[in-house]
Scaffold this active site. Structure first.
Site, mmCIF file in Angstrom:
data_model
loop_
_atom_site.group_PDB
_atom_site.id
_atom_site.type_symbol
_atom_site.label_atom_id
_atom_site.label_comp_id
_atom_site.label_asym_id
_atom_site.label_seq_id
_atom_site.Cartn_x
_atom_site.Cartn_y
_atom_site.Cartn_z
ATOM 1 C CE LYS A 1 -0.613 0.173 5.051
ATOM 2 N NZ LYS A 1 0.512 1.061 5.326
ATOM 3 N N GLY B 1 6.011 -0.147 22.101
ATOM 4 C CA GLY B 1 5.757 -1.412 21.439
ATOM 5 C C GLY B 1 5.032 -1.222 20.115
ATOM 6 C CG HIS C 1 45.632 -13.475 19.301
ATOM 7 N ND1 HIS C 1 44.995 -12.883 20.372
ATOM 8 C CD2 HIS C 1 46.916 -13.039 19.329
ATOM 9 C CE1 HIS C 1 45.873 -12.132 21.022
ATOM 10 N NE2 HIS C 1 47.044 -12.209 20.409
ATOM 11 N N GLY D 1 11.153 2.267 27.655
ATOM 12 C CA GLY D 1 12.586 1.981 27.542
ATOM 13 C C GLY D 1 12.840 0.637 26.899
ATOM 14 N N GLY E 1 13.051 2.557 21.947
ATOM 15 C CA GLY E 1 13.243 3.743 22.774
ATOM 16 C C GLY E 1 14.703 3.933 23.143
ATOM 17 N N GLY F 1 8.789 -2.152 3.708
ATOM 18 C CA GLY F 1 8.099 -2.184 4.990
ATOM 19 C C GLY F 1 8.727 -1.302 6.058
ATOM 20 C CB THR F 2 8.358 -1.547 9.741
ATOM 21 O OG1 THR F 2 6.942 -1.620 9.702
ATOM 22 C CG2 THR F 2 8.803 -0.778 10.969
ATOM 23 N N GLY G 1 2.678 -6.859 8.779
ATOM 24 C CA GLY G 1 3.569 -6.205 9.729
ATOM 25 C C GLY G 1 2.879 -5.495 10.870
ATOM 26 C CG ASP H 1 6.893 -6.998 13.163
ATOM 27 O OD1 ASP H 1 7.724 -7.902 13.358
ATOM 28 O OD2 ASP H 1 7.176 -5.778 13.230
HETATM 29 C C1 LIG Z 1 12.681 2.105 14.804
HETATM 30 C C2 LIG Z 1 12.709 0.633 14.565
HETATM 31 C C3 LIG Z 1 13.915 -0.030 14.582
HETATM 32 C C4 LIG Z 1 13.964 -1.390 14.356
HETATM 33 N N1 LIG Z 1 15.177 -2.014 14.362
HETATM 34 C C5 LIG Z 1 15.246 -3.331 14.123
HETATM 35 C C6 LIG Z 1 16.498 -3.989 14.061
HETATM 36 O O1 LIG Z 1 17.544 -3.382 14.212
HETATM 37 N N2 LIG Z 1 16.518 -5.312 13.785
HETATM 38 C C7 LIG Z 1 15.363 -6.022 13.606
HETATM 39 O O2 LIG Z 1 15.440 -7.219 13.378
HETATM 40 N N3 LIG Z 1 14.178 -5.439 13.647
HETATM 41 C C8 LIG Z 1 14.082 -4.103 13.894
HETATM 42 N N4 LIG Z 1 12.857 -3.502 13.910
HETATM 43 C C9 LIG Z 1 11.655 -4.329 13.717
HETATM 44 C C10 LIG Z 1 11.445 -4.657 12.255
HETATM 45 O O3 LIG Z 1 11.361 -3.461 11.549
HETATM 46 C C11 LIG Z 1 10.180 -5.473 12.061
HETATM 47 O O4 LIG Z 1 10.244 -6.617 12.867
HETATM 48 C C12 LIG Z 1 10.023 -5.918 10.632
HETATM 49 O O5 LIG Z 1 9.970 -4.834 9.779
HETATM 50 C C13 LIG Z 1 8.765 -6.750 10.456
HETATM 51 O O6 LIG Z 1 8.660 -7.160 9.145
HETATM 52 P P1 LIG Z 1 7.272 -7.541 8.469
HETATM 53 O O7 LIG Z 1 7.605 -7.919 7.086
HETATM 54 O O8 LIG Z 1 6.565 -8.502 9.315
HETATM 55 O O9 LIG Z 1 6.405 -6.218 8.511
HETATM 56 P P2 LIG Z 1 6.685 -4.724 8.095
HETATM 57 O O10 LIG Z 1 8.104 -4.434 7.917
HETATM 58 O O11 LIG Z 1 5.917 -3.899 9.063
HETATM 59 O O12 LIG Z 1 6.022 -4.631 6.662
HETATM 60 C C14 LIG Z 1 4.664 -4.678 6.450
HETATM 61 C C15 LIG Z 1 4.351 -4.048 5.119
HETATM 62 O O13 LIG Z 1 3.035 -4.378 4.780
HETATM 63 C C16 LIG Z 1 2.397 -3.232 4.238
HETATM 64 N N5 LIG Z 1 0.968 -3.421 4.446
HETATM 65 C C17 LIG Z 1 0.301 -3.513 5.620
HETATM 66 N N6 LIG Z 1 -0.994 -3.743 5.414
HETATM 67 C C18 LIG Z 1 -1.166 -3.806 4.077
HETATM 68 C C19 LIG Z 1 -2.285 -4.033 3.248
HETATM 69 N N7 LIG Z 1 -3.493 -4.282 3.756
HETATM 70 N N8 LIG Z 1 -2.109 -4.028 1.911
HETATM 71 C C20 LIG Z 1 -0.892 -3.790 1.391
HETATM 72 N N9 LIG Z 1 0.197 -3.576 2.133
HETATM 73 C C21 LIG Z 1 0.070 -3.586 3.459
HETATM 74 C C22 LIG Z 1 2.996 -2.097 5.010
HETATM 75 O O14 LIG Z 1 2.843 -0.870 4.301
HETATM 76 C C23 LIG Z 1 4.442 -2.549 5.119
HETATM 77 O O15 LIG Z 1 5.172 -2.125 4.013
HETATM 78 C C24 LIG Z 1 12.780 -2.126 14.131
HETATM 79 C C25 LIG Z 1 11.554 -1.458 14.101
HETATM 80 C C26 LIG Z 1 11.516 -0.098 14.312
HETATM 81 C C27 LIG Z 1 10.199 0.596 14.272
#
Ligand SMILES: Cc1cc2nc3c(=O)[nH]c(=O)nc-3n(C[C@H](O)[C@H](O)[C@H](O)COP(=O)(O)OP(=O)(O)OC[C@H]3O[C@@H](n4cnc5c(N)ncnc54)[C@H](O)[C@@H]3O)c2cc1C
Lengths: 429, 467
Positions: free
Chosen positions: B35, B271, B446, B184, B188, B41-42, B147, B313
């Site tokens: 979308k 969270g 080492h 925290g 955070g 993604g995130t 996600g 997620d």
């Molecule tokens: C600030 C921050 C730092 C992070 N740092 C780390 C890290 O260092 N290491 C780590 O392992 N994890 C980290 N994470 C967590 C990690 O980003 C997530 O665990 C991961 O992105 C999850 O992947 P995902 O594919 O399940 O979902 P997401 O990455 O959330 O992707 C979901 C995608 O689905 C799309 N979507 C949702 N609903 C729809 C729909 N109905 N139709 C079409 N598209 C849709 C969204 O737009 C998004 O693009 C961090 C998260 C944040 C917020």
């Protein structure tokens, strides 16, 4: 469809896993709620597990003989499925044929007993197998690429099937050179359960799961706590007289027999109240004093030993204590103990006196810190007021964890027990 | 228009896009629905990648301040300063390169990208809405990878300017003088560590009795110490009563305190909530668990509806990018009819990219205690490792927890700038069911920082060598 997962229950707090010893139902069978679904064996208890719901058994994840951790899903019941229907379970435990290359390797390995090293197994699985003389070539691997992993060895240990007598005596040979020839001899005599070890005729019987777990638990306890045992001699004449006087009335009123145990339970509870550190455990650098007194009473069974727990013992009346003990012993003998019945013990009592043993040194039931032992009751001549009298005497002991309990505590504990029993003043009916 | 796909993936985060690539490589006809304007993604857009870029800038600033101590003189570098617009620019460039990279991978692997909001409209049927137009696609299997998003709290109004979550914070064009971080947890603490070093006066407010509540108590304590040296005040066992934006300031009232604390900015970081709304779960009757995540069978990642899978997620497993992508590849294997050994989440590493980093795997010490398990533990400090001193990263320790019976490694907790790289050795080891001897007997080069792993293994076996 509404499905419900059936879990391996938690049978006692220190228990991580249990062995599923028998399924009472087959895949596709109808099962009623509360109907016995399977039997399990853990280090504390053998018991039958009833079904949580009514329905059809559509998936089975744990085989008989398999050991699985607590809360693992062992089966799925569907309350809407028709009998005989079985869910397609794409990820059922791989009973699937192994890829050709691996099965060939396993097959060739199983032809000789020392070829475990050519089997695909994890280092942890190998180490466990070595310590327990498990022949890896006879173990089915459930890991990635059919690799033998920890759980497979644990399962093999449970069933005892893969513990090869040849491998076992070969291991012994490392310790004693003389044993080598005897293991040869054993091979010559057929290599079965009968054989000769160190010139002695033996028959080798694998330990049952329960026995092995008792063994592990006992060794663990001895390693964990420096045990000290103190002994006291108690005059039980008054108790014998009280019991004789009331036992018929007691049974008539309460419907079960008045034994000596409730007297001891009551005395022990009083002693725990006087010396609370015996009702504790160690948590790192702290002592956890338990506010509840939950007495575990070892019950000997034909097939092992179980320690059911009388919850909130200190809040029960004399009759209540007796009744609960009676219930639990009955349940234990009928394999009907529930997980709750063996959980949460804070102090244990061992009554080896029933077999005539005069003094014992019981091993602490971890993570508890003390255990009370009751020896045989004997009539003896004793000196009272410089005269000789015949009294019923008994040696009682306290084995205690010297990390937290000192001799003075144990002395106070035992003398409280003695004083309560010798000056009995609690109504029994 | 209705094209019949073997697999439709909803969501292009690390779980979704990796699952799509792999499925296509296994020969399936795959569509990926997204979308948002960019893929990834995130993780790629507002999560892992920009966060790590922002933290790297903080690290470079720290290093720059120390150049003289290394014997390096750069004209005019006595007083290095942060160029915040450049921090953001570099971050945006990295994000752009990586998200474009995902688009390229989709083309290369012949995954069809469908732009719009996806929702399940029946078994094997997905509607995609874009610019008010709805198109229905059919398929054999659906993989839900929608996600998560930053969780909001009912009594705190996120205005996207002075009160933000990790999603809006990227728009900040200057470093605030003061900021509060509510929560925290991992995210955070990462922002606190970066902004603290950029020069903000940061206050972390955590409800639990330690920051990073899922981590071992000793690593959390070590991180607390480090954050305090980075301009961060750390409050634990403290609840927030109210947060109110007033002009250019935000007033935060804490429970037990009557007068508000005043901050320039507030980051709400409590969270992440699964994206389960409006995606048609109720239409086909997909079950959620009691915390609102999609319930799946962890042996297949299938929901209660056959042919519909969920990973990442949105399901109740650790919310980490690598966890989600591993689950996606697993689910695709199941869809392709392959047998897989279930993922053992005890071999799933976690990392926090603060200074120093924290990385962990398996159980914490308190979990083992609570379960009444027999364990042995040892901690080995980086101060004893020459290379850590040379690289000026001698903070922290490696803590190993083992089951003494067979030497099984039950938990590892590392505090150090290289922690996230080092934990991978344990992920491999635990996945192969190594014993502590295997670790101690593995020859490590080492001098390196990772030598500490061998040292810590010897320590837990009772004979530390270089200490
Ligand atoms: C600030 C921050 C730092 C992070 N740092 C780390 C890290 O260092 N290491 C780590 O392992 N994890 C980290 N994470 C967590 C990690 O980003 C997530 O665990 C991961 O992105 C999850 O992947 P995902 O594919 O399940 O979902 P997401 O990455 O959330 O992707 C979901 C995608 O689905 C799309 N979507 C949702 N609903 C729809 C729909 N109905 N139709 C079409 N598209 C849709 C969204 O737009 C998004 O693009 C961090 C998260 C944040 C917020």
């Amino acid at each position: 469809m509404a499905t419900q997962n059936v879990l391996m229950p938690q049978m006692g707090e220190s228990i991580q896993e249990g062995t599923l010893t028998r399924w009472h139902k087959k895949l596709g069978d109808k099962v009623q709620r509360e109907e016995i679904l399977f039997e399990i064996s853990t280090d504390k208890v053998d018991t039958e597990i009833p079904s949580p719901v009514s329905g059809v058994l559509v998936q089975i994840f744990a085989k008989e003989g398999e050991t699985v951790s607590v809360n693992t899903v062992v089966a799925v019941i569907d309350d809407a499925a028709a009998p005989g229907s079985v869910a397609q379970a794409p990820a059922e435990k791989p009973a699937a044929p192994a890829p050709a290359s691996v099965s060939a390797e396993v097959a060739s390995a199983s032809s000789s007993s020392d070829s475990s090293s050519r089997v695909l197994a994890s280092p942890l699985a190998r180490k466990m197998a070595e310590e327990h003389s498990v022949d890896l070539s006879k173990v089915q691997g459930s890991g990635e690429g059919n690799k033998i992993v920890k759980n497979d060895v644990l399962a093999a240990l449970e069933t005892g099937k893969s513990v090869s007598p040849l491998v076992a005596s070969a291991a012994a040979a490392v310790v004693s050179p003389a044993a080598k020839s005897s293991s040869e001899h054993m091979k010559a005599t057929g290599g079965g359960a009968e054989g000769i070890v160190d010139g002695v005729r033996v028959s080798r019987v694998p330990m049952t799961g329960m026995r092995k777990k008792i063994a592990d638990h006992m060794v663990m306890s001895k390693r964990t706590s420096p045990h000290v045992t103190s002994v006291i001699e108690i005059d039980l004449q008054k108790i014998v007289d009280v019991r004789a006087k009331f036992k018929d009335k007691f049974e008539a009123v309460h419907g079960f027999k008045l034994t000596f145990m409730p007297f001891f339970l009551h005395a022990v509870i009083e002693a725990i109240k006087a010396v609370p550190v015996v009702n504790a455990s160690i948590d790192g650098d702290a002592i956890l004093y338990k506010k509840d007194i939950n007495l575990g009473c070892a019950v000997a069974l034909d097939w092992g030993l179980i320690v059911p727990v009388i919850k909130n013992s200190s809040e029960r009346s004399f009759v209540g204590l007796g009744r609960e003990l009676n219930n639990l012993a009955e349940k234990a003998r009928n394999k009907k103990l529930a997980p709750e019945d063996v959980r949460g013990g804070t102090f244990s009592i061992s009554n080896y006196g029933g077999f005539g043993t005069v003094i014992g040194q019981p091993i602490i039931n971890q993570p508890q810190v003390a255990i009370f032992g009751i020896g045989a009751m004997q009539k003896k001549p004793v000196v009272i007021n410089d005269a000789i009298a015949i009294r019923t005497m008994c040696y009682c002991v306290l084995s205690f964890d010297h990390r937290v309990i000192d001799g003075s505590d144990s002395g106070k504990f035992l003398s409280t027990v003695k004083s309560v029993l010798e000056n009995w003043n609690v109504p029994v009916v | 228009m209705s094209t019949n796909f073997d697999l439709i993936v909803i969501g292009s985060g690390p779980a979704g896009y990796e699952g799509a690539i792999y499925a296509s490589q296994l020969g399936m006809k795959v569509a990926l629905i997204e979308k948002d304007p960019t893929l990834g993604g995130t993780c790629l857009n507002v999560g892992c990648i920009p966060a790590k870029s922002m933290l790297q800038s903080a690290l470079m600033l720290d290093k720059a301040k120390k150049f003289a101590s290394y014997g390096v003189k750069i004209a005019g570098s006595d007083n290095p300063e942060l160029d915040f617009p450049q921090v953001n620019k570099r971050r945006d460039e990295i994000v752009k390169t990586m998200t474009n990279g995902v688009s390229f991978l989709m083309k290369k692997n012949k995954v069809e990208i469908i732009r719009g909001f996806g929702s399940i409209s029946g078994k094997g049927q997905v509607d995609v809405t874009s610019d008010g137009k709805k198109t229905t696609y059919t398929c054999k299997n659906i993989l839900v990878a929608t996600g998560s998003r930053a969780r909001h709290l009912p009594h705190i109004k996120v205005d996207g300017k002075s009160i933000v979550t990790s999603e809006e914070i990227w728009a900040w064009d200057k470093v605030p003088e003061t900021m509060a971080v509510l929560g925290g947890g991992v995210i955070g603490c990462e922002f606190a560590s970066a902004y603290g070093r950029y020069g903000s006066k940061v206050t972390i407010i955590e409800m639990a009795d330690q920051i990073c509540p899922t981590e071992d108590h000793e690593t959390a304590a070590e991180l607390t110490k480090a954050l305090k040296k980075q301009n961060c005040e750390v409050l634990t066992s403290v609840k927030t009563k109210s947060v109110t934006a007033k002009g250019n300031k935000v007033e935060v009232v804490l429970e037990g305190e009557n007068s508000p604390r005043v901050f320039e900015k507030v980051l709400l970081s409590v969270g992440r909530a699964p994206n389960v709304e409006n995606i048609g779960l109720e239409k086909v009757g997909i079950k959620l668990n009691d915390r609102g995540f999609i319930d799946v069978d962890l042996k297949t990642y299938q929901t209660n509806i056959p042919g519909i899978y969920a990973v990442g997620d949105v399901i109740p497993t650790p919310q980490l990018a690598h966890t989600g992508s591993s689950e996606a590849l697993y689910a695709v294997d199941i869809i392709a009819g392959k047998k897989r050994h279930p993922i053992n989440y005890l071999t799933n590493p976690a990392a926090i990219y603060t200074y120093p980093e924290i990385a962990s795997i398996g159980y914490t010490e308190n979990q083992l205690k609570k379960a009444g398990r027999n364990y042995k533990s040892a901690k080995f400090p980086f101060t004893a490792i020459a290379k850590a001193r040379i690289d000026d990263i001698a903070d922290g320790f490696v803590k190993i927890l083992i089951d003494p019976k067979y030497g099984e490694v039950l938990g590892v907790h590392i505090v150090n700038t290289k922690a996230s790289e080092m934990i991978a050795e344990f992920a491999l080891g635990n996945n192969l069911e190594m014993t502590i001897e295997d670790l101690a007997h593995t020859i490590h080069p080492h001098p390196t920082v990772s030598e500490i792993i061998k040292e810590a293994a010897h320590a837990v076996m009772g004979h530390p060598i270089n200490m």
